[in-house]
Write a protein that holds these residues in place. Structure first.
Motif, mmCIF file in Angstrom:
data_model
loop_
_atom_site.group_PDB
_atom_site.id
_atom_site.type_symbol
_atom_site.label_atom_id
_atom_site.label_comp_id
_atom_site.label_asym_id
_atom_site.label_seq_id
_atom_site.Cartn_x
_atom_site.Cartn_y
_atom_site.Cartn_z
ATOM 1 N N ASN A 192 -16.189 -0.372 -6.564
ATOM 2 C CA ASN A 192 -16.501 -0.518 -7.986
ATOM 3 C C ASN A 192 -15.498 0.101 -8.951
ATOM 4 O O ASN A 192 -15.475 -0.297 -10.127
ATOM 5 C CB ASN A 192 -17.889 0.082 -8.264
ATOM 6 C CG ASN A 192 -18.999 -0.651 -7.519
ATOM 7 O OD1 ASN A 192 -19.247 -1.823 -7.765
ATOM 8 N ND2 ASN A 192 -19.641 0.029 -6.582
ATOM 9 N N GLU A 193 -14.696 1.031 -8.499
ATOM 10 C CA GLU A 193 -13.761 1.677 -9.418
ATOM 11 C C GLU A 193 -12.464 0.883 -9.548
ATOM 12 O O GLU A 193 -12.101 0.094 -8.672
ATOM 13 C CB GLU A 193 -13.442 3.102 -8.940
ATOM 14 C CG GLU A 193 -14.581 4.079 -9.118
ATOM 15 C CD GLU A 193 -14.161 5.512 -8.794
ATOM 16 O OE1 GLU A 193 -12.937 5.785 -8.736
ATOM 17 O OE2 GLU A 193 -15.061 6.353 -8.609
ATOM 18 N N LYS A 194 -11.762 1.129 -10.650
ATOM 19 C CA LYS A 194 -10.427 0.601 -10.862
ATOM 20 C C LYS A 194 -9.429 1.728 -10.609
ATOM 21 O O LYS A 194 -9.614 2.832 -11.114
ATOM 22 C CB LYS A 194 -10.265 0.070 -12.288
ATOM 23 C CG LYS A 194 -11.236 -1.048 -12.652
ATOM 24 C CD LYS A 194 -10.989 -2.295 -11.801
ATOM 25 C CE LYS A 194 -11.924 -3.419 -12.228
ATOM 26 N NZ LYS A 194 -11.725 -4.637 -11.383
ATOM 27 N N PHE A 195 -8.385 1.431 -9.840
ATOM 28 C CA PHE A 195 -7.431 2.468 -9.460
ATOM 29 C C PHE A 195 -6.067 2.214 -10.085
ATOM 30 O O PHE A 195 -5.610 1.068 -10.181
ATOM 31 C CB PHE A 195 -7.299 2.531 -7.935
ATOM 32 C CG PHE A 195 -8.609 2.782 -7.230
ATOM 33 C CD1 PHE A 195 -9.162 4.045 -7.211
ATOM 34 C CD2 PHE A 195 -9.298 1.741 -6.614
ATOM 35 C CE1 PHE A 195 -10.376 4.286 -6.582
ATOM 36 C CE2 PHE A 195 -10.506 1.958 -5.989
ATOM 37 C CZ PHE A 195 -11.051 3.240 -5.969
ATOM 38 N N ALA A 196 -5.432 3.320 -10.492
ATOM 39 C CA ALA A 196 -4.116 3.213 -11.131
ATOM 40 C C ALA A 196 -3.004 3.076 -10.108
ATOM 41 O O ALA A 196 -1.974 2.446 -10.374
ATOM 42 C CB ALA A 196 -3.858 4.434 -12.020
ATOM 43 N N ASP A 197 -3.191 3.672 -8.939
ATOM 44 C CA ASP A 197 -2.162 3.606 -7.905
ATOM 45 C C ASP A 197 -2.790 3.835 -6.541
ATOM 46 O O ASP A 197 -3.986 4.153 -6.418
ATOM 47 C CB ASP A 197 -1.038 4.625 -8.166
ATOM 48 C CG ASP A 197 -1.569 6.044 -8.330
ATOM 49 O OD1 ASP A 197 -2.493 6.427 -7.590
ATOM 50 O OD2 ASP A 197 -1.042 6.772 -9.200
ATOM 51 N N LEU A 198 -1.977 3.685 -5.495
ATOM 52 C CA LEU A 198 -2.480 3.835 -4.124
ATOM 53 C C LEU A 198 -2.917 5.256 -3.816
ATOM 54 O O LEU A 198 -3.771 5.470 -2.952
ATOM 55 C CB LEU A 198 -1.399 3.409 -3.127
ATOM 56 C CG LEU A 198 -1.185 1.907 -2.934
ATOM 57 C CD1 LEU A 198 -0.032 1.662 -1.968
ATOM 58 C CD2 LEU A 198 -2.447 1.229 -2.416
ATOM 59 N N ASN A 199 -2.328 6.238 -4.494
ATOM 60 C CA ASN A 199 -2.691 7.629 -4.219
ATOM 61 C C ASN A 199 -4.183 7.879 -4.452
ATOM 62 O O ASN A 199 -4.801 8.684 -3.753
ATOM 63 C CB ASN A 199 -1.854 8.580 -5.079
ATOM 64 C CG ASN A 199 -0.412 8.648 -4.616
ATOM 65 O OD1 ASN A 199 -0.124 8.429 -3.438
ATOM 66 N ND2 ASN A 199 0.491 8.935 -5.526
ATOM 67 N N ALA A 200 -4.761 7.187 -5.437
ATOM 68 C CA ALA A 200 -6.184 7.347 -5.708
ATOM 69 C C ALA A 200 -7.023 6.804 -4.545
ATOM 70 O O ALA A 200 -8.056 7.379 -4.178
ATOM 71 C CB ALA A 200 -6.546 6.641 -7.011
ATOM 72 N N VAL A 201 -6.578 5.691 -3.953
ATOM 73 C CA VAL A 201 -7.265 5.127 -2.784
ATOM 74 C C VAL A 201 -7.108 6.066 -1.591
ATOM 75 O O VAL A 201 -8.078 6.351 -0.871
ATOM 76 C CB VAL A 201 -6.700 3.736 -2.443
ATOM 77 C CG1 VAL A 201 -7.343 3.193 -1.161
ATOM 78 C CG2 VAL A 201 -6.927 2.770 -3.593
ATOM 79 N N PHE A 202 -5.901 6.568 -1.388
ATOM 80 C CA PHE A 202 -5.647 7.478 -0.271
ATOM 81 C C PHE A 202 -6.443 8.772 -0.413
ATOM 82 O O PHE A 202 -6.839 9.384 0.592
ATOM 83 C CB PHE A 202 -4.154 7.797 -0.169
ATOM 84 C CG PHE A 202 -3.310 6.609 0.224
ATOM 85 C CD1 PHE A 202 -3.837 5.583 0.983
ATOM 86 C CD2 PHE A 202 -1.984 6.523 -0.165
ATOM 87 C CE1 PHE A 202 -3.073 4.489 1.355
ATOM 88 C CE2 PHE A 202 -1.202 5.442 0.198
ATOM 89 C CZ PHE A 202 -1.743 4.410 0.951
ATOM 90 N N ALA A 203 -6.673 9.214 -1.654
ATOM 91 C CA ALA A 203 -7.435 10.444 -1.869
ATOM 92 C C ALA A 203 -8.873 10.277 -1.386
ATOM 93 O O ALA A 203 -9.441 11.176 -0.753
ATOM 94 C CB ALA A 203 -7.411 10.824 -3.350
ATOM 95 N N ILE A 204 -9.466 9.123 -1.675
ATOM 96 C CA ILE A 204 -10.827 8.854 -1.195
ATOM 97 C C ILE A 204 -10.841 8.778 0.330
ATOM 98 O O ILE A 204 -11.721 9.343 0.990
ATOM 99 C CB ILE A 204 -11.359 7.542 -1.812
ATOM 100 C CG1 ILE A 204 -11.503 7.684 -3.323
ATOM 101 C CG2 ILE A 204 -12.697 7.143 -1.171
ATOM 102 C CD1 ILE A 204 -11.888 6.397 -4.023
ATOM 103 N N GLU A 205 -9.852 8.070 0.900
ATOM 104 C CA GLU A 205 -9.763 7.962 2.357
ATOM 105 C C GLU A 205 -9.638 9.343 2.994
ATOM 106 O O GLU A 205 -10.321 9.654 3.973
ATOM 107 C CB GLU A 205 -8.561 7.111 2.750
ATOM 108 C CG GLU A 205 -8.376 6.981 4.257
ATOM 109 C CD GLU A 205 -7.039 6.375 4.657
ATOM 110 O OE1 GLU A 205 -6.950 5.861 5.791
ATOM 111 O OE2 GLU A 205 -6.094 6.440 3.852
ATOM 112 N N GLY A 206 -8.751 10.181 2.432
ATOM 113 C CA GLY A 206 -8.532 11.508 2.997
ATOM 114 C C GLY A 206 -9.768 12.382 2.943
ATOM 115 O O GLY A 206 -10.079 13.110 3.900
ATOM 116 N N GLU A 207 -10.489 12.307 1.840
ATOM 117 C CA GLU A 207 -11.710 13.108 1.698
ATOM 118 C C GLU A 207 -12.761 12.677 2.713
ATOM 119 O O GLU A 207 -13.418 13.512 3.346
ATOM 120 C CB GLU A 207 -12.248 12.973 0.272
ATOM 121 C CG GLU A 207 -13.449 13.854 -0.020
ATOM 122 C CD GLU A 207 -13.924 13.752 -1.457
ATOM 123 O OE1 GLU A 207 -15.017 14.288 -1.767
ATOM 124 O OE2 GLU A 207 -13.212 13.128 -2.274
ATOM 125 N N CYS A 208 -12.914 11.368 2.872
ATOM 126 C CA CYS A 208 -13.896 10.859 3.845
ATOM 127 C C CYS A 208 -13.470 11.169 5.278
ATOM 128 O O CYS A 208 -14.309 11.524 6.122
ATOM 129 C CB CYS A 208 -14.081 9.362 3.657
ATOM 130 S SG CYS A 208 -14.907 8.891 2.112
#
Length: 359
Positions: A192-208
């Motif tokens: 559901n979120e809009k991301f500015a760059d891949l780092n934001a996606v990687f941050a979610i992946e890393g946390e999970c």
């Protein structure tokens, strides 16, 4: 192996025979006139492949003593002919005639080293990329919005499968509850979120991922014969993905724990399978959409394996829960890392590579 700590020869032999019997049970049966779907996996010293009077003759290697070597003979068009031949930590030889014979019969030859890394992949169809599919890879990578959508979908599917692995293979605990909750939040955010760059996606992946593997902590590994052949105290339970063999830098390579060694090996086998399939489908394996890599690295295959990893984790967790291990199943290297014994590696390769292919 002179710099490695190896089990006493008698126990090494017993455990090698045990994993040989386990691997035989995986072969299963098939219908009359149905082509064999499982790979032939070879390991050990002195593997030989040659063409004799139009047939392919294969002799498996030696991994322990005493051992009766296995011989295989395949005729052209033989229903017993495997779709893939996988060599695991082998020495030996083959001829150009063998390569031509395999190509003619549509058999792929995969060579893995003891770590499970690919030494070579000799695909029968060569590499003939589909221009349409390669153009899709190039355009998706070049388009920021499309690349972010691809990455968010890929990681979202990975976390969704991780959630299933957590629920089905990790015992209930506070850490499991935290990991499940973080996974659900991560899936929702990626959808559901809009991301500015891949780092934001990687941050979610890393946390999970951090919470996911934290939930594994404390998993017990069953051992037998530890008085005769002791194992390190750290092998009694699982503590995390990072290897102590890499010093202070937290990395997953050069596993120092048996579970991580099993995971790394299983991931490597899957990478090879995915690379073969991607090439056969006409994709450029080096042209990643989410991943980047040095020239020649299989960046696109690293994309494809992401949602496969938690499925592999589930297989390894089930495998560890089912078996009681011996110190003879693993070899401790001089840097503290551990490797699978050849027959155990062969068995793990059969479990992973023998799964049904998914589209």
């Amino acid at each position: 192996m002179k710099h490695e700590i190896i089990s006493n020869p008698s126990e090494w032999t017993v455990r090698s025979e045990y994993w040989l019997r386990q691997s035989i049970q995986l072969s299963g049966t098939r219908a009359l006139r149905e082509r064999r779907s499982t790979p032939l996996i070879l390991t050990g010293d002195g593997v030989q492949m040659r063409v004799e009077k139009g047939t392919l003759h294969i002799r498996d290697g030696l991994t322990h003593y005493p051992q009766e070597r296995e011989d295989y003979r395949f005729f052209k068009g033989d229903l017993d002919l495997p779709p893939r031949i996988v060599t695991v930590d082998c020495s030996g030889g083959l001829s150009f005639d063998v390569l031509a014979w395999l190509a003619e019969q549509g058999v792929t030859l995969i060579c893995l080293d003891w770590k499970g890394d690919g030494v070579s992949v000799l695909a029968c169809n060569g590499y003939a990329a589909d221009p349409v599919k390669v153009r899709w890879q190039q355009e998706t990578r070049a388009d920021s919005a499309a690349r972010l959508a691809f990455a968010a979908d890929l990681i979202g599917r990975k976390i969704a499968i991780s959630l299933t692995t957590l629920e089905q293979h990790i015992p209930p605990s506070r850490l499991q509850t935290i990991a499940i909750e973080k996974s659900r939040i991560g899936i929702d955010r990626l959808a559901n979120e809009k991301f500015a760059d891949l780092n934001a996606v990687f941050a979610i992946e890393g946390e999970c991922a951090s919470a996911y593997f934290a939930a594994w902590q404390g998993l017990a590994i069953s051992w037998k014969g530890t008085k005769r052949h002791p194992v390190p105290d750290g092998w009694q339970i699982y503590k995390g993905r990072s290897s102590l063999a890499n010093g202070v830098k937290p990395e997953n390579r050069n596993a120092s724990h048996p579970v991580n060694a099993l995971l790394n090996y299983a991931y490597a086998v899957t990478l090879q399978r995915l690379q073969i399939q991607a090439i056969a489908d006409g994709y450029d394996p080096t042209l990643g959409v989410m991943h980047s890599g040095k020239r020649g690295n299989p960046a696109f295959i690293l994309d494809l394996i992401e949602p496969e990893r938690p499925r592999i984790d589930a297989l390894i967790l089930a495998f560890v829960a089912k078996h009681t291990f011996s110190g003879a199943d693993f070899v401790i290297r001089d840097n503290g890392g551990c490797r699978l014994s050849p027959q155990l590696a062969k068995h793990v390769a059969a479990i992973i590579d023998g799964r049904p292919q998914r589209s």
